[in-house]
Design an enzyme around this catalytic site. Structure first.
Site, PDB file in Angstrom:
ATOM      1  N   CYS A  20      -9.908  29.436  -7.481  1.00 24.37           N
ATOM      2  CA  CYS A  20     -10.481  30.467  -8.340  1.00 24.37           C
ATOM      3  C   CYS A  20      -9.632  31.725  -8.296  1.00 24.37           C
ATOM      4  CB  CYS A  20     -11.912  30.751  -7.923  1.00 24.37           C
ATOM      5  SG  CYS A  20     -12.954  29.352  -8.300  1.00 24.37           S
ATOM      6  N   GLU A  21      -8.433  31.606  -8.824  1.00 29.92           N
ATOM      7  CA  GLU A  21      -7.476  32.710  -8.911  1.00 29.92           C
ATOM      8  C   GLU A  21      -6.588  32.416 -10.116  1.00 29.92           C
ATOM      9  OE1 GLU A  21      -6.878  35.342  -6.836  1.00 29.92           O
ATOM     10  OE2 GLU A  21      -8.357  34.748  -5.325  1.00 29.92           O
ATOM     11  N   TYR A  52       7.873  25.550   4.576  1.00 34.28           N
ATOM     12  CA  TYR A  52       6.934  26.625   4.226  1.00 34.28           C
ATOM     13  C   TYR A  52       5.885  26.195   3.202  1.00 34.28           C
ATOM     14  CZ  TYR A  52      10.645  29.181   6.587  1.00 34.28           C
ATOM     15  OH  TYR A  52      11.578  29.587   7.501  1.00 34.28           O
ATOM     16  N   TYR A  88       5.836  34.684  -3.627  1.00 33.94           N
ATOM     17  CA  TYR A  88       7.101  35.307  -4.017  1.00 33.94           C
ATOM     18  C   TYR A  88       7.854  34.589  -5.133  1.00 33.94           C
ATOM     19  CZ  TYR A  88       7.949  33.028   0.617  1.00 33.94           C
ATOM     20  OH  TYR A  88       7.931  32.209   1.725  1.00 33.94           O
ATOM     21  N   GLU A 116      19.614  29.146  13.952  1.00 33.17           N
ATOM     22  CA  GLU A 116      18.179  28.851  13.882  1.00 33.17           C
ATOM     23  C   GLU A 116      17.759  28.384  12.490  1.00 33.17           C
ATOM     24  OE1 GLU A 116      16.392  32.256  16.800  1.00 33.17           O
ATOM     25  OE2 GLU A 116      16.774  32.813  14.728  1.00 33.17           O
ATOM     26  N   PRO A 117      18.244  27.249  12.032  1.00 35.01           N
ATOM     27  CA  PRO A 117      17.853  26.804  10.691  1.00 35.01           C
ATOM     28  C   PRO A 117      16.408  26.315  10.648  1.00 35.01           C
ATOM     29  CG  PRO A 117      19.136  25.103  11.788  1.00 35.01           C
ATOM     30  CD  PRO A 117      19.140  26.299  12.705  1.00 35.01           C
ATOM     31  N   GLY A 118      15.709  26.679   9.596  1.00 35.49           N
ATOM     32  CA  GLY A 118      14.361  26.153   9.360  1.00 35.49           C
ATOM     33  C   GLY A 118      14.353  25.400   8.047  1.00 35.49           C
ATOM     34  N   ARG A 174       3.705  29.376  -2.367  1.00 35.58           N
ATOM     35  CA  ARG A 174       4.989  30.077  -2.441  1.00 35.58           C
ATOM     36  C   ARG A 174       5.278  30.714  -3.794  1.00 35.58           C
ATOM     37  NH1 ARG A 174       9.441  27.851  -1.687  1.00 35.58           N
ATOM     38  NH2 ARG A 174      10.474  29.627  -0.745  1.00 35.58           N
ATOM     39  N   GLY A 234      18.736  30.688   7.878  1.00 36.80           N
ATOM     40  CA  GLY A 234      18.822  31.235   6.543  1.00 36.80           C
ATOM     41  C   GLY A 234      19.623  30.489   5.504  1.00 36.80           C
TER      42      GLY A 234
END
Ligand SMILES: *Cc1c(COP(=O)(O)O)cnc(C)c1O
Length: 432
Positions: A361-362, A391, A334, A290-292, A330, A248
């Site tokens: 097409c959005e 991500y 969010y 647990e770093p990502g 992303r 995190g």
């Protein structure tokens, strides 16, 4: 610059890991994911050396593979002495295919199927992080049938709100993940696990959120978890060997984001853990992190080519690039913020505001709204989106049947494709 692997050369071109992005784009095409392997290694070493300084040999740093999962990533993790987290059989399979040792894999997930568990047991996955009672019961039975004693951690929710974005906050009591301590469900699960023959309970896990810039939430969750460990010791005579505090730590997406000093934060949490253990008369557990994001985010950059520039006088300006929410969902998901640069004219003043959009097409296919770019930005210009190592590739899709970009790894002044560009034939390979 938001990270020291970014610079601008005499030609005014943006450089990443010392390499000219204009040249990389012409060599590999766009859209293009770049990953700076030296930076990934540097980030791993920062964690490992800080943990070593804090805990001696009694620690484990576990890369959260969901941030970026492909074979070369697991080779780097193996070389750097990292363990890895997997959240699916697909991630485990990718790691194993790259020769990553099964015993250093931690298997996560809030709804692992029995097939998933069987796969993990058969492959010798080192640790299963058990999320719920159904899983615990199924795993115990399956391990018994296979004559295995499976090492597990129980995932607990310490009841902490990290005040980050709702969708990435996971440590609250009402989270879909894990057993809540507050409600007594954690204790029930612990009792159950301790009674099971197919299970070896190694300790407890929690993960309170993502993009966190200070250690307060880690300090708070460590306190709650250690008190819980003490309570279980007192009641049942079981002393947890390991405490996993999850991932995190935050990264800089914008110039205005704070710097995160990983080392000093790890040391601060360690001081707190040691003091709390002393106070509670507990041995200091093996501490896991647990770093990502903080391992791979600033090691990534995405390059795009401008296709169209649309001006609607009095309203808005758009720059449309040859990628979009398929390679970076992303912002759509969010509202993540990013730094955007005109990579082929990086020294030009950025004096005009555009929405940077993709070609899906959005209407929501926005990479980033209201970015400042040079006013003369036009077709064929190269756009760089910074800090896309986490991500982005791992969340990419084939929506609208767009092809996924390749991943090119930069290391020691060289570049090399580690995930190739998709082809049209790839798209129809599953279709009958
Ligand atoms: C996502 C996740 C991580 C990694 O989080 P980052 O914010 O990328 O560091 C670690 N542990 C668990 C259980 C996760 O779900």
């Amino acid at each position: 610059m938001i990270c020291d692997n970014i610079s601008i050369n005499e030609a005014g071109h943006l450089c990443f890991a010392g390499q000219d992005t204009v040249e990389l784009a012409s060599q590999y095409g766009t859209p293009l994911y770049l990953m700076d392997a030296d930076r990934i290694r540097h980030n791993c070493r920062t964690y490992i050396s800080a943990m070593q300084q804090a805990y001696g040999d009694n620690f484990e740093v576990i890369y959260a593979g969901k941030a970026a999962s492909f074979k070369q990533m697991y080779r780097i993790m193996a070389q750097e002495g990292m363990s890895v987290d997997s959240v699916s059989v697909g991630e485990i399979f990718t790691a194993l295919s790259a020769g990553f040792p099964a015993e250093h894999i931690h298997f996560h997930g809030n709804n692992k199927t029995e097939r998933d568990l069987a796969f993990a047991l058969d492959q010798g996955v080192g640790t299963i992080v058990v999320d719920n009672t159904e899983e615990l019961t199924a795993l115990n039975e399956m391990a018994g049938d296979k004559d295995i004693k499976q090492n597990i951690l129980l995932r607990l929710t310490p009841g902490i709100d990290t005040h980050t974005y709702e969708a990435v906050s996971t440590g609250k009591v009402d989270s879909k993940f894990g057993f809540a301590i507050e409600t007594g469900q954690a204790e029930e699960a612990t009792k159950l696990a301790l009674s099971m023959d197919g299970i070896v309970l190694e300790g407890f896990h929690c993960h309170v959120g993502s993009q966190v810039f200070d250690s307060d939430s880690f300090v708070m969750s460590a306190t709650i978890m250690l008190r819980y460990i003490k309570e279980i010791q007192t009641k049942y005579g079981y002393t947890a060997k390991s405490l996993d505090l999850g991932g995190g730590y935050g990264v800089r997406y914008l110039e205005t984001d704070p710097y995160m000093d990983i080392r000093s934060n790890i040391l601060r949490v360690a001081d707190h853990i040691k003091a709390t253990c002393k106070e509670l008369d507990l041995p200091v557990p093996k501490v896991m992190m647990e770093p990502g994001r903080s391992i791979v985010a600033d090691a990534g950059m995405t390059l795009y080519t401008v296709g169209t520039v649309k001006e609607i006088p009095g309203y808005k300006n758009y720059v449309a690039i040859d990628g979009g929410m398929t390679d970076n969902p992303r912002y759509a998901l969010y509202e993540s913020e990013y730094t955007v640069m005109a990579a082929n004219q990086a020294n030009e003043p950025c004096d005009k505001v555009f929405d940077l959009v993709g070609r899906c097409c959005e209407s929501g296919d926005i990479i980033q709204p209201a970015v400042s770019l040079p006013r003369n930005v036009q077709k064929c210009d190269l756009i760089a989106v910074l800090t896309t190592g986490a991500y982005n590739y791992s969340m990419s899709s084939n929506y609208n049947r767009f092809l996924k970009p390749p991943v090119v790894m930069l290391e020691q002044g060289e570049s090399r494709m580690v995930v190739r560009r998709e082809t049209l034939d790839d798209l129809i390979q599953y279709d009958f």
